[in-house]
Design an enzyme around this catalytic site. Structure first.
Site, PDB file in Angstrom:
ATOM      1  N   LYS A   1      -7.254   7.902  14.262  1.00  0.00           N
ATOM      2  CA  LYS A   1      -6.640   9.007  13.123  1.00  0.00           C
ATOM      3  C   LYS A   1      -6.573  10.127  13.710  1.00  0.00           C
ATOM      4  CE  LYS A   1      -5.162   5.756  10.309  1.00  0.00           C
ATOM      5  NZ  LYS A   1      -3.927   5.408   9.903  1.00  0.00           N
TER       6      LYS A   1
ATOM      7  N   GLY B   1       0.794  -1.210  -0.058  1.00  0.00           N
ATOM      8  CA  GLY B   1      -0.008  -0.005  -0.118  1.00  0.00           C
ATOM      9  C   GLY B   1       0.780   1.413  -0.169  1.00  0.00           C
TER      10      GLY B   1
ATOM     11  N   TYR C   1     -11.964   3.501  13.831  1.00  0.00           N
ATOM     12  CA  TYR C   1     -11.065   3.806  12.913  1.00  0.00           C
ATOM     13  C   TYR C   1     -10.838   5.319  13.233  1.00  0.00           C
ATOM     14  CZ  TYR C   1      -8.345   4.526   8.781  1.00  0.00           C
ATOM     15  OH  TYR C   1      -7.392   4.849   7.833  1.00  0.00           O
TER      16      TYR C   1
ATOM     17  N   SER D   1      -1.996   9.734   8.968  1.00  0.00           N
ATOM     18  CA  SER D   1      -3.704   9.481   9.450  1.00  0.00           C
ATOM     19  C   SER D   1      -4.623   9.075   8.352  1.00  0.00           C
ATOM     20  CB  SER D   1      -3.995  10.909   9.980  1.00  0.00           C
ATOM     21  OG  SER D   1      -5.278  10.933  10.442  1.00  0.00           O
TER      22      SER D   1
END
Length: 336
Positions: free
Chosen positions: A197, A50, A193, A179
């Site tokens: 962040k 990624g 989630y 983030s």
């Protein structure tokens, strides 16, 4: 009398424009000196796939030495081989370490000490290790909240603690926290989630105030939905509401996101965003965050109100999506 008022108003506007122009011209003086990646030691956590892997590739293309950290050893070694193809000289090295960044602070200090013994002091740390879960608040097990906080937040804390002392001694360094746009605005299905962040933003602001006197600059990156293995896996079980909200913006490619993040980090920018939506969110959430130039202040002052107005339409649209989905589910339950 009217001409005097008009004259005074014109003079006032002229003074404001001149002042803003002067600040804009002086803005480069407020910016930190860019960090050269040629020969620099860059550590990337979550670097086996990624965005993390793409960031490692981008830094390697600019002549950096890379320490790649991830849990999955087989994927880590595959990523190492792929990154090595982009070397620009025969001295460059990719050092791979298989470790869970969220388990133990002492363990991270140990492995990064070994990495610095091999490749020299860390010039830039990129905290990219992370995971996501999508689900309604009451449907998620409490352990999932703990898991995400450990990986997404504490993993970044442990890695940063392992390098910040040496950076302060050397009076130089860059620290990047990856983030998400879900770390700027909370969305349906991301209660676990988004919290992790958002936490990175608070950590980054406080840390930047501590380390700035030592010529160390912190960057918080807010990438949008990005075409990564993690995103593909999450999409398989994504809630309908979240999916419909996410479709309001396009999916970016990891290489493009990586180039933006690396560019902003080496320049010492505090906030790094991608695309028009990312730019608007960064302006809207700028608050008391550190600035890299006077130009950033001017942009926020001029555009904040306008972007807030546009943002209201986004919020209304998202609320409408959630309401429609709720009505459809209730109808379906009654039918059943």
């Amino acid at each position: 009398m009217s001409w005097m008022v008009l004259l005074a108003a014109s003079a006032g506007i002229a003074l404001v424009v001149a002042f803003l122009l002067l600040l804009y011209l002086a803005s480069p003086l407020a910016s930190p000196k860019p960090l050269s990646l040629s020969g620099a030691h860059v550590v990337v956590t979550g670097g086996s796939s990624g965005i993390g892997k793409s960031i490692a590739v981008e830094c390697f293309k600019q002549g950096a030495f890379i320490t790649l950290i991830a849990r999955n050893e087989s994927r880590l070694l595959e990523a190492k081989k792929e990154i090595e193809k982009y070397s620009i000289n025969d001295k460059q090295v990719v050092h791979a370490i298989s470790v869970d960044v969220s388990k133990d602070c002492a363990d991270m200090e140990r492995v990064l000490k070994q990495a610095q013994e091999k490749l020299g002091p860390v010039d830039m740390l990129v905290n990219c290790a992370g995971t996501s879960v999508n689900g309604k608040f009451e449907d998620l097990e409490s352990s999932r909240f703990e898991q995400l906080m450990a990986i997404n937040y504490l993993g970044s804390v442990y890695s940063t603690r392992a390098v910040v002392a040496t950076m302060k001694e050397r009076r130089m360094g860059r620290i990047v926290f990856v983030s998400s746009q879900a770390g700027q605005v909370g969305l349906f299905g991301y209660s676990a989630y988004s919290a992790t962040k958002f936490a990175l933003r608070g950590l980054a602001e406080a840390l930047q105030m501590e380390v700035k006197p030592y010529n160390i600059y912190v960057t918080v990156a807010y990438p949008p939905d990005t075409d990564t293995p993690g995103f593909a896996e999450e999409s398989k079980t994504k809630l309908l509401e979240t999916k419909l909200i996410s479709e309001s913006s396009s999916v970016c490619q990891p290489d493009h996101v990586a180039r933006v993040i690396v560019k902003d980090a080496v320049q010492g920018k505090f906030s790094s965003s991608v695309g028009t939506d990312g730019y608007m969110l960064t302006i809207l959430t700028s608050g008391m965050s550190p600035i890299s130039s006077i130009a950033e202040v001017l942009e926020a002052v001029i555009l904040m109100g306008f972007f807030r107005f546009i943002g209201l339409f986004y919020i209304a649209s998202f609320d409408s999506i959630v309401h429609r989905c709720m009505v459809q589910k209730e109808k379906s339950e009654k039918t059943d």
